[in-house]
Design a protein around this motif. Structure first.
Motif, PDB file in Angstrom:
ATOM      1  N   LEU A  99      -9.995   4.895  -1.856  1.00 25.13           N
ATOM      2  CA  LEU A  99     -10.451   6.313  -1.522  1.00 25.13           C
ATOM      3  C   LEU A  99     -11.522   6.752  -2.479  1.00 25.13           C
ATOM      4  O   LEU A  99     -11.882   7.734  -2.888  1.00 25.13           O
ATOM      5  N   SER A 103      -9.791   7.715  -7.287  1.00 25.73           N
ATOM      6  CA  SER A 103      -8.557   7.284  -6.547  1.00 25.73           C
ATOM      7  C   SER A 103      -7.548   7.215  -7.607  1.00 25.73           C
ATOM      8  O   SER A 103      -6.521   7.207  -7.284  1.00 25.73           O
ATOM      9  N   CYS A 106      -5.177   9.814  -7.857  1.00 29.42           N
ATOM     10  CA  CYS A 106      -4.417  10.249  -6.671  1.00 29.42           C
ATOM     11  C   CYS A 106      -3.315   9.561  -6.283  1.00 29.42           C
ATOM     12  O   CYS A 106      -3.382   8.119  -6.586  1.00 29.42           O
ATOM     13  N   ARG A 108      -1.056   8.167  -2.753  1.00 25.56           N
ATOM     14  CA  ARG A 108      -1.540   7.818  -1.408  1.00 25.56           C
ATOM     15  C   ARG A 108       0.015   7.668  -0.927  1.00 25.56           C
ATOM     16  O   ARG A 108       0.550   6.595  -1.402  1.00 25.56           O
ATOM     17  N   ILE A 120      -1.276   9.865   6.859  1.00 32.07           N
ATOM     18  CA  ILE A 120      -1.345   9.539   5.379  1.00 32.07           C
ATOM     19  C   ILE A 120      -1.715  10.804   4.728  1.00 32.07           C
ATOM     20  O   ILE A 120      -2.420  11.547   5.068  1.00 32.07           O
ATOM     21  N   VAL A 122      -2.303  12.256   0.864  1.00 28.06           N
ATOM     22  CA  VAL A 122      -3.072  12.004  -0.436  1.00 28.06           C
ATOM     23  C   VAL A 122      -3.006  13.272  -1.386  1.00 28.06           C
ATOM     24  O   VAL A 122      -3.434  14.279  -0.767  1.00 28.06           O
TER      25      VAL A 122
END
Length: 184
Positions: A99, A103, A106, A108, A120, A122
């Motif tokens: 991402l 990322s 984050c 996921r 998905i 996130v």
């Protein structure tokens, strides 16, 4: 909106390129046309000059497609429609979910993944700015896909909600001069 907060948004538009599980999407590698239509609510009416300067600097480092999407979003205050091209290599279809630059902030979660679709979630948290994104994507055969992306963000400047509908259309097995995300 800070650049670290906004980059995952646009990286998600290329989410169909990858899968976080063993099952990859049934889409052809090659040149794809991606049309995104966005609606936004709650976007801050103005951005402090120092934040705008930071965003401009970050945009200069982005790939041309990502920069164009970011500029279109800023121009349309979170709304509008853009069309871009993306190159998908066969090896891109086998890589784990990626991402972009932020990322590491984050989490996921692949809720479902099959050759015909993915769902998905996130969740990102960076310097007091939080976002939750839900992406639902389905293929309409190996040459077309549709997706929705719902993003809820909160931060010092207040909440922002963005809804994006995307459609991908396979154009050619030859990407020409368009580079894949793995080549950038």
């Amino acid at each position: 909106m800070s650049t670290k907060f906004g980059i995952p948004l646009f990286a998600l538009t290329a989410l169909f390129l990858t899968s976080a599980t063993a099952q990859t999407l049934n889409v052809k590698p090659g040149l794809w046309q991606v049309t995104s239509t966005r609606e936004g609510a709650g976007a801050p009416p103005s951005m402090p000059p120092e934040k705008l300067a930071q965003m401009q600097q970050a945009m200069e480092k982005m790939p041309p497609e990502g920069r164009a999407r970011m500029e279109a979003m800023m121009k349309g205050a979170g709304g509008g429609s853009t069309t871009s091209q993306s190159c998908v290599l066969a090896e891109d279809l086998k890589k784990p979910l990626a991402l972009g630059a932020s990322s590491e902030n984050c989490t996921r979660t692949v809720l479902s993944s099959s050759p015909t679709g993915q769902e998905i979630r996130v969740e990102c948290d960076s310097k007091g700015r939080k976002s939750t994104s839900m992406m639902k994507m389905s293929t309409a055969g190996p040459e077309a896909w549709n997706a929705t992306l719902d993003v809820n963000m909160t931060g010092p400047q207040g909440p922002m909600i963005m809804k994006t509908k995307m459609a991908g259309k396979w154009l050619s097995s030859d990407c020409g001069s368009v580079k894949s995300t793995s080549q950038k």
